[in-house]
Design a protein around this motif. Structure first.
Motif, PDB file in Angstrom:
ATOM      1  N   GLU A   1      94.242  33.155  -6.053  1.00 37.83           N
ATOM      2  CA  GLU A   1      93.053  33.447  -5.242  1.00 37.83           C
ATOM      3  C   GLU A   1      92.615  34.900  -5.448  1.00 37.83           C
ATOM      4  OE1 GLU A   1      95.003  29.891  -3.964  1.00 37.83           O
ATOM      5  OE2 GLU A   1      95.847  31.915  -4.048  1.00 37.83           O
ATOM      6  N   PHE A   2      93.578  35.809  -5.495  1.00 37.99           N
ATOM      7  CA  PHE A   2      93.238  37.212  -5.729  1.00 37.99           C
ATOM      8  C   PHE A   2      92.602  37.407  -7.100  1.00 37.99           C
ATOM      9  CE2 PHE A   2      94.753  41.268  -7.656  1.00 37.99           C
ATOM     10  CZ  PHE A   2      93.878  42.110  -6.989  1.00 37.99           C
ATOM     11  N   LEU A   3      93.174  36.800  -8.112  1.00 31.75           N
ATOM     12  CA  LEU A   3      92.639  36.996  -9.458  1.00 31.75           C
ATOM     13  C   LEU A   3      91.293  36.299  -9.628  1.00 31.75           C
ATOM     14  CD1 LEU A   3      95.992  36.802 -11.435  1.00 31.75           C
ATOM     15  CD2 LEU A   3      94.622  38.826 -10.899  1.00 31.75           C
ATOM     16  N   LYS A   4      91.055  35.217  -8.908  1.00 27.74           N
ATOM     17  CA  LYS A   4      89.722  34.606  -8.899  1.00 27.74           C
ATOM     18  C   LYS A   4      88.721  35.542  -8.236  1.00 27.74           C
ATOM     19  CE  LYS A   4      86.637  31.488  -9.642  1.00 27.74           C
ATOM     20  NZ  LYS A   4      86.210  31.173 -11.032  1.00 27.74           N
ATOM     21  N   LEU A   5      89.132  36.177  -7.143  1.00 25.78           N
ATOM     22  CA  LEU A   5      88.261  37.149  -6.483  1.00 25.78           C
ATOM     23  C   LEU A   5      87.889  38.272  -7.449  1.00 25.78           C
ATOM     24  CD1 LEU A   5      86.918  38.527  -4.032  1.00 25.78           C
ATOM     25  CD2 LEU A   5      89.181  39.420  -3.419  1.00 25.78           C
ATOM     26  N   CYS A   6      88.861  38.796  -8.171  1.00 27.04           N
ATOM     27  CA  CYS A   6      88.573  39.871  -9.126  1.00 27.04           C
ATOM     28  C   CYS A   6      87.636  39.398 -10.223  1.00 27.04           C
ATOM     29  CB  CYS A   6      89.874  40.400  -9.731  1.00 27.04           C
ATOM     30  SG  CYS A   6      90.889  41.319  -8.557  1.00 27.04           S
ATOM     31  N   GLU A   7      87.812  38.160 -10.653  1.00 27.06           N
ATOM     32  CA  GLU A   7      86.905  37.595 -11.667  1.00 27.06           C
ATOM     33  C   GLU A   7      85.482  37.539 -11.132  1.00 27.06           C
ATOM     34  OE1 GLU A   7      86.013  33.182 -13.448  1.00 27.06           O
ATOM     35  OE2 GLU A   7      88.115  33.752 -13.266  1.00 27.06           O
ATOM     36  N   LEU A   8      85.308  37.101  -9.888  1.00 28.69           N
ATOM     37  CA  LEU A   8      83.980  37.035  -9.285  1.00 28.69           C
ATOM     38  C   LEU A   8      83.376  38.427  -9.115  1.00 28.69           C
ATOM     39  CD1 LEU A   8      84.598  34.308  -6.538  1.00 28.69           C
ATOM     40  CD2 LEU A   8      83.282  34.035  -8.655  1.00 28.69           C
ATOM     41  N   LEU A   9      84.231  39.398  -8.798  1.00 30.52           N
ATOM     42  CA  LEU A   9      83.762  40.769  -8.606  1.00 30.52           C
ATOM     43  C   LEU A   9      83.493  41.480  -9.931  1.00 30.52           C
ATOM     44  CD1 LEU A   9      86.238  41.893  -5.796  1.00 30.52           C
ATOM     45  CD2 LEU A   9      83.771  41.596  -5.542  1.00 30.52           C
ATOM     46  N   GLY A  10      84.056  40.959 -11.015  1.00 32.70           N
ATOM     47  CA  GLY A  10      83.931  41.633 -12.299  1.00 32.70           C
ATOM     48  C   GLY A  10      84.737  42.914 -12.359  1.00 32.70           C
TER      49      GLY A  10
ATOM     50  N   VAL B   1      78.806  30.360   5.804  1.00 30.70           N
ATOM     51  CA  VAL B   1      78.354  31.344   4.820  1.00 30.70           C
ATOM     52  C   VAL B   1      78.633  30.769   3.431  1.00 30.70           C
ATOM     53  CG1 VAL B   1      78.765  33.361   6.302  1.00 30.70           C
ATOM     54  CG2 VAL B   1      80.597  32.541   4.795  1.00 30.70           C
ATOM     55  N   ALA B   2      77.936  31.284   2.434  1.00 29.33           N
ATOM     56  CA  ALA B   2      78.172  30.830   1.068  1.00 29.33           C
ATOM     57  C   ALA B   2      79.574  31.228   0.631  1.00 29.33           C
ATOM     58  CB  ALA B   2      77.121  31.437   0.136  1.00 29.33           C
ATOM     59  N   LYS B   3      80.288  30.270   0.016  1.00 23.13           N
ATOM     60  CA  LYS B   3      81.683  30.500  -0.372  1.00 23.13           C
ATOM     61  C   LYS B   3      81.949  29.851  -1.728  1.00 23.13           C
ATOM     62  CE  LYS B   3      83.144  28.255   3.288  1.00 23.13           C
ATOM     63  NZ  LYS B   3      81.870  28.107   4.031  1.00 23.13           N
TER      64      LYS B   3
ATOM     65  N   VAL C   1      79.991  38.975   0.556  1.00 22.14           N
ATOM     66  CA  VAL C   1      80.869  40.136   0.353  1.00 22.14           C
ATOM     67  C   VAL C   1      80.996  40.436  -1.135  1.00 22.14           C
ATOM     68  CG1 VAL C   1      83.280  40.873   0.491  1.00 22.14           C
ATOM     69  CG2 VAL C   1      82.157  39.927   2.516  1.00 22.14           C
ATOM     70  N   VAL C   2      81.204  39.399  -1.937  1.00 15.94           N
ATOM     71  CA  VAL C   2      81.311  39.576  -3.385  1.00 15.94           C
ATOM     72  C   VAL C   2      80.042  40.215  -3.941  1.00 15.94           C
ATOM     73  CG1 VAL C   2      81.414  38.335  -5.586  1.00 15.94           C
ATOM     74  CG2 VAL C   2      82.982  37.728  -3.733  1.00 15.94           C
ATOM     75  N   ALA C   3      78.881  39.727  -3.519  1.00 15.06           N
ATOM     76  CA  ALA C   3      77.612  40.265  -4.030  1.00 15.06           C
ATOM     77  C   ALA C   3      77.450  41.739  -3.675  1.00 15.06           C
ATOM     78  CB  ALA C   3      76.445  39.452  -3.478  1.00 15.06           C
ATOM     79  N   ALA C   4      77.824  42.100  -2.444  1.00 14.51           N
ATOM     80  CA  ALA C   4      77.696  43.499  -2.021  1.00 14.51           C
ATOM     81  C   ALA C   4      78.594  44.413  -2.852  1.00 14.51           C
ATOM     82  CB  ALA C   4      78.030  43.631  -0.538  1.00 14.51           C
ATOM     83  N   LEU C   5      79.809  43.963  -3.141  1.00  9.47           N
ATOM     84  CA  LEU C   5      80.736  44.791  -3.906  1.00  9.47           C
ATOM     85  C   LEU C   5      80.362  44.838  -5.384  1.00  9.47           C
ATOM     86  CD1 LEU C   5      84.072  43.765  -2.167  1.00  9.47           C
ATOM     87  CD2 LEU C   5      82.755  45.859  -1.834  1.00  9.47           C
TER      88      LEU C   5
END
Length: 512
Positions: free
Chosen positions: A128-137, A62-64, A72-76
């Motif tokens: 990793e968590f803070l990168k996830l939040c950055e991607l999620l906006g 899957v795209a990562k 998952v990021v796009a859906a959220l």
């Protein structure tokens, strides 16, 4: 409530069925805003919520980005989640942040004693968590370890994340690949300190909060929103003690945790997919208890904080059922039905209508755990009915709250009665009015006549979520069985809005 009219005609008893009707009056006289943070989410190191959910194996096709799963990021991102709470939950009070920084291969392993006894490799940590939040906006909401941690540990974590100084801790963050401070403002001072977070008394916790909060420092550009560990469900004494002993200037909010357990019995909570109408009805009774909890905890808060400076933060809520057969009981994996969508809509309506005090919340949990938005199975992913409710309701984020007077028919099962309809409304910055409705009655369509005071509008459109059965779910074989559809059951009738809302459905209308 079905109304019957009995007539005697030509010696025959004739029963006439009057259509179920409701009325709503919506006013435009509020200055309150429905905070976007009511629509927050929760991701704990539990089951496949982080590992196998957000953070996947490098070999998964899957795209990562790194190991963050991008579908998952796009859906959220589509539903505009405003904040994400991490790392727990109960896990937060056994988590030591230094274990989750630096080269992944050098991070120590630990046993997740709260959830399944699995080995935690700490590959998903602070960066990793803070990168996830950055991607999620979205904004990060970090729960600090009070149960097994120290004041120094929490203080240094905040410094590590937020300081732009030349201190050893700030320099360590820079060495680990992030030169600029993250500026995280939401911090929970412990989690469920009455239970898994330390089995404390409220008096002891209040003292601990003041001690920890004193060393939770503000750094430039990151004034902290400190959230106290609040009550479990209807423990009103906990709220009383916290509000009495902690000054309002010291905390941004106090948390509340409440789960809808279908049976009300934690030993046998009930199935996520196989339930009768009676079980469904009892579940909705338990869901609606959220209104009582918010009212009563708010009343206690009002006594000590009449200006409503302190937010009520419902940062764990949702339905909790028995796990799916054959799955690890410590992973809390459950399916998500139309019933769950009605629980989500009803709960969000309650929060919207109490936005004077409820200013943040977090659904438990985002992926693969409890009442999740998303389910995954290796490279497969599906959106649950609950996800679709959040998609419909995103229009209320940071919108002007519109007060409502509701006159609803009853929904009755075995002599017990609840309101069939619940509703919330808002007006966005462009002037569009959004009305979200849930019909909990699984048999009857309901005609709703709405009067909108001092609100001009010309047209109405809408979306609906429903299905043939209250037990219907999306599966990896049928991922779109429940999905949003255009709703055509609303019309303008003079200056009134008339809506026929189908049984067991959620509808959001847009008036412009």
């Amino acid at each position: 409530m079905k109304k019957y009219l009995f007539l005697l005609f030509a010696g025959l008893n004739i029963t006439c069925y009057a259509q179920n009707t409701a009325s709503i009056v919506i006013s435009n006289d509020s200055k309150l805003t429905i905070s976007k943070h009511i629509y927050g989410q929760f991701a704990e190191h539990l089951g496949h919520g982080i590992y196998g959910g957000f953070w996947v194996d490098k070999s998964l096709p899957v795209a990562k980005q790194d190991r963050i799963r991008l579908d998952v990021v796009a859906a959220l991102k589509k539903i505009k989640i405003p904040n994400l709470r991490w790392p727990g939950g109960c896990f937060a009070d056994e988590y030591h942040w230094r274990d989750g920084i630096g080269p992944s291969a050098q991070r120590p392993r630990m046993v997740n004693t709260n959830w399944g006894g699995t080995t935690e490799d700490n590959s998903f940590g602070t960066h990793e968590f803070l990168k996830l939040c950055e991607l999620l906006g979205c904004e990060p909401y970090i729960a600090a370890n009070v149960g097994s941690g120290t004041v120094e540990e929490m203080s240094k974590w905040i410094e590590y994340v937020n300081s732009n100084s030349t201190s050893t801790v700030a320099q360590l963050r820079k060495q680990n690949g992030h030169p600029d401070p993250y500026k995280v403002t939401f911090w929970g001072i412990g989690n469920e300190s009455w239970g898994c977070g330390g089995n404390m008394t409220p008096e002891f916790y209040a003292d601990q909060f003041k001690r920890y909060a004193s060393f939770a420092k503000n750094y430039p550009g990151a004034p902290l929103k400190k959230i106290a560990s609040g009550p479990n469900s209807d423990d009103y004494n906990w709220t009383e003690v916290i509000m009495k002993n902690i000054p309002d200037w010291m905390m941004w909010g106090i948390s509340l945790h409440y789960y809808t357990v279908p049976t009300g019995d934690w030993g046998h909570k009930g199935s996520a997919t196989a339930f009768s109408e009676k079980e469904y009805f009892n579940t909705m009774v338990n869901c609606l208890k959220m209104e009582e909890l918010v009212n009563k905890h708010s009343a206690i808060m009002d006594k000590y904080d009449p200006k409503k400076k302190v937010a009520l933060v419902v940062d764990e809520w949702g339905v909790w059922t028995d796990v799916e057969p054959g799955t690890n009981p410590g992973f809390l994996y459950q399916q998500n039905s139309l019933r769950d969508a009605l629980i989500a809509a009803t709960t969000l309506n309650i929060f919207n209508n109490h936005c004077d005090r409820v200013r943040a919340a977090a659904l438990a949990q985002t992926i693969n755990v409890l009442q999740s938005l998303i389910l995954t199975d290796k490279d497969k992913m599906l959106l649950t009915p609950t996800y679709h409710v959040f998609d419909m309701y995103k229009v209320h984020q940071d919108a002007k709250y519109l007060p409502i007077q509701l006159n609803s028919p009853d929904y009755t099962v075995d002599g017990k009665t609840i309101s069939a309809i619940n509703v919330s409304a808002s007006q966005d910055a462009s002037g569009k009015v959004h009305i979200s409705l849930a019909n909990l009655d699984i048999h009857n369509d309901i005609t709703i006549t709405t009067s909108l005071k001092d609100i001009k509008w010309k047209s109405v459109t809408g979306q609906i979520l429903t299905s043939a059965n209250i037990t219907d779910v999306n599966t990896f074989q049928q991922p779109d069985k429940l999905h949003l559809a255009n709703f055509t059951g609303a019309k303008k009738d003079g200056d009134k809005l008339v809506v026929i809302i189908p049984a067991k459905s959620v509808v959001t209308l847009e008036l412009e």
